[in-house]
Design a protein around this motif. Structure first.
Motif, short mmCIF file in Angstrom:
data_model
loop_
_atom_site.label_atom_id
_atom_site.label_comp_id
_atom_site.label_asym_id
_atom_site.label_seq_id
_atom_site.Cartn_x
_atom_site.Cartn_y
_atom_site.Cartn_z
N CYS B 68 -18.38 -29.51 -17.08
CA CYS B 68 -17.98 -30.13 -15.97
C CYS B 68 -16.71 -29.46 -15.18
O CYS B 68 -16.62 -29.48 -13.99
CB CYS B 68 -17.55 -31.63 -16.18
SG CYS B 68 -19.27 -32.89 -16.35
N GLY B 72 -16.46 -28.13 -11.56
CA GLY B 72 -15.43 -28.58 -10.83
C GLY B 72 -14.71 -27.49 -10.15
O GLY B 72 -14.41 -27.53 -8.87
N ALA B 82 -13.10 -33.34 -3.02
CA ALA B 82 -13.28 -34.42 -3.37
C ALA B 82 -14.30 -34.45 -4.34
O ALA B 82 -14.11 -35.12 -5.68
CB ALA B 82 -13.73 -35.34 -2.33
N GLU B 83 -15.39 -33.73 -4.46
CA GLU B 83 -16.46 -33.45 -5.44
C GLU B 83 -15.81 -32.86 -6.81
O GLU B 83 -16.09 -33.21 -7.60
CB GLU B 83 -17.56 -32.68 -4.74
CG GLU B 83 -18.34 -33.23 -3.79
CD GLU B 83 -19.32 -32.28 -3.16
OE1 GLU B 83 -20.38 -32.12 -3.59
OE2 GLU B 83 -18.79 -31.56 -2.17
N ASP B 86 -14.01 -35.25 -8.57
CA ASP B 86 -14.97 -36.18 -9.43
C ASP B 86 -15.40 -35.43 -10.85
O ASP B 86 -15.46 -35.98 -12.04
CB ASP B 86 -16.16 -36.32 -8.52
CG ASP B 86 -17.27 -37.23 -8.96
OD1 ASP B 86 -17.00 -38.21 -9.89
OD2 ASP B 86 -18.52 -36.96 -9.13
N TYR B 87 -15.58 -34.28 -10.76
CA TYR B 87 -16.13 -33.46 -11.91
C TYR B 87 -15.00 -33.10 -12.93
O TYR B 87 -15.11 -33.16 -14.23
CB TYR B 87 -16.92 -32.04 -11.38
CG TYR B 87 -18.38 -32.48 -11.00
CD1 TYR B 87 -19.28 -32.63 -12.22
CD2 TYR B 87 -18.54 -32.64 -9.83
CE1 TYR B 87 -20.62 -32.95 -11.80
CE2 TYR B 87 -20.05 -33.12 -9.40
CZ TYR B 87 -20.88 -33.10 -10.59
OH TYR B 87 -22.14 -33.64 -10.08
N ASN B 89 -12.84 -35.18 -13.42
CA ASN B 89 -12.52 -36.44 -14.04
C ASN B 89 -13.74 -36.80 -15.14
O ASN B 89 -13.48 -37.30 -16.11
CB ASN B 89 -12.40 -37.60 -12.83
CG ASN B 89 -11.14 -37.89 -12.39
OD1 ASN B 89 -10.26 -37.88 -13.01
ND2 ASN B 89 -11.00 -38.13 -11.08
N ARG B 90 -14.83 -36.17 -14.76
CA ARG B 90 -15.92 -36.42 -15.62
C ARG B 90 -15.73 -35.47 -17.03
O ARG B 90 -16.05 -36.06 -18.08
CB ARG B 90 -17.12 -35.93 -14.99
CG ARG B 90 -18.00 -36.70 -14.37
CD ARG B 90 -19.09 -36.46 -13.56
NE ARG B 90 -20.28 -36.19 -14.35
CZ ARG B 90 -21.54 -36.12 -14.28
NH1 ARG B 90 -21.93 -35.73 -13.08
NH2 ARG B 90 -22.53 -36.12 -15.28
N ILE B 106 -6.54 -31.64 -11.03
CA ILE B 106 -6.74 -32.66 -9.98
C ILE B 106 -5.59 -32.77 -8.91
O ILE B 106 -5.56 -32.93 -7.59
CB ILE B 106 -7.10 -34.02 -10.54
CG1 ILE B 106 -8.35 -34.21 -11.34
CG2 ILE B 106 -6.83 -35.14 -9.76
CD1 ILE B 106 -8.64 -35.06 -12.29
#
Lengths: 219, 130
Positions: B68, B72, B82-83, B86-87, B89-90, B106
């Motif tokens: 991930c 990212g 933004a995406e 998200d990754y 964070n995953r 991030i």
């Protein structure tokens, strides 16, 4: 493709039986730190093959992760280090492990050096040789926790394995190795497997494996 | 010669290495990374294959460490901040060991870019593309 890649590995396994025994390693330091995460940094290449380091880097994540450790994304790590002025792997290897540990939050750092990655061409056969040094240092104290040295030679002519199937495997390997650019990857993968998985030599099971902390007889 | 290979594999399976007890779904991972190392401009293909790998493990159980995060990063380089967040964070949720560096990544994504603003190279050094 996948199957083709297995052939040389299997041939090597047939040969592995005759490797000399090694003395068991001391795991005291490794056990006391009990690292959960390993940062695999770019590989130092002492050979003339300029592509070897990046190619070899792509083989390291899987065997270490499968031993139960978190392995940081190697490509992202490589890029971040480059952006940080550490484009040269030798610079990364000589940097303070504690600094690397702090940047990435890594418990330990895996440093790999390629000493040999070459093919010797002869009239009837091509022999392929790889040699690697693996060192793990603590990201907290900078101390060395584990190391291994792996050397593998593939010599087609000496591959009389004593049975028909073994010989056929050897022939298949010879055919694939005799191409203009020999494929080092199966040898590299086998060396990694030997380095990380052998009892009394490799890495104890990490926190993501059920055997974590229960394999003290083997490590 | 080639027709022999499947037969040999079948015959030799008995002595295969213990890699069969794999914890994660790696299918294609090393080939994908190897291809990127061979051609550093192949980030897009690398990302597509990472996404496939992620989608094969919806519950994340068989998802290998770093996948991930790597995806990212591909998104970040492509300017899809933004995406990317998200990754990152995953990765953090699936692998808490990655928290330090994922938080850093991030932070590098902030402020999330306005779609029209072409300032991808100016904000942080992370976004440099060769």
């Amino acid at each position: 493709m996948k199957l083709l890649r297995l052939v040389p590995i299997l041939a090597l396994i047939l040969l592995a039986a005759c490797a000399p025994p090694r003395t068991a390693k001391d795991y005291t330091k490794f056990r006391s730190e009990d690292p959960a995460s390993l940062l695999v940094v770019p590989v130092v290449n002492r050979t003339v093959d300029v592509t070897a380091a990046d190619y070899f880097l792509s083989t390291l994540t899987m065997p270490v992760a499968e031993r139960g450790y978190y392995v940081y994304p190697v490509f992202l790590v490589k890029r971040l280090l480059e952006d940080d002025g550490l484009a040269d792997a030798a610079l990364v290897h000589s940097a303070d492990p504690r600094r690397l540990g702090a940047i990435f939050g890594a418990d330990a750092i895996l440093y790999v050096t390629i000493n040999k990655w070459n093919a010797k061409y002869a009239v009837f056969s091509t022999s392929v040789e790889v040699e690697f040094d693996y060192v793990i240092k603590s990201g907290k104290t900078g101390e060395e926790l584990w190391k291994s040295h792996e050397a593998m030679v593939y010599v087609p002519q000496s591959q009389n394995t004593g049975n028909a199937i073994g010989n056929l495997v050897a022939m298949a390997v010879t055919a694939s190795m005799a191409k203009a650019s020999p494929n080092y990857m199966p040898l590299a993968r086998t060396a990694n497997h030997n380095a990380f998985w052998r009892d009394h030599q490799g890495l104890p099971a990490g926190p993501h494996l059920d055997q974590h902390g229960k394999d003290k007889e083997a490590f | 010669m080639k027709i022999w290979i499947p037969l040999l594999i079948a015959a030799a399976v008995g002595c295969a290495p213990p890699s069969s007890r794999s914890s994660y779904d790696w299918k294609g991972y090393d080939d994908n990374l190897y291809a990127l190392m061979k051609n550093p401009n192949g980030m897009e293909a690398y990302g597509i294959n990472l996404k496939k790998q992620i989608d094969r493990s919806p519950d994340g159980k068989r998802l290998a460490p770093g996948i991930c995060a790597e995806y990212g990063y591909v998104l970040l380089v492509a300017g899809r901040k933004a995406e990317a967040v998200d990754y990152f964070n995953r990765e953090k949720v699936r692998w808490p060991e990655s928290t330090t560096i994922m938080d850093r990544m991030i932070a590098n994504c902030a402020p999330l870019s306005v779609p029209a603003a072409p300032q991808a190279t100016a904000t942080t050094p992370v976004q440099r593309v060769p």
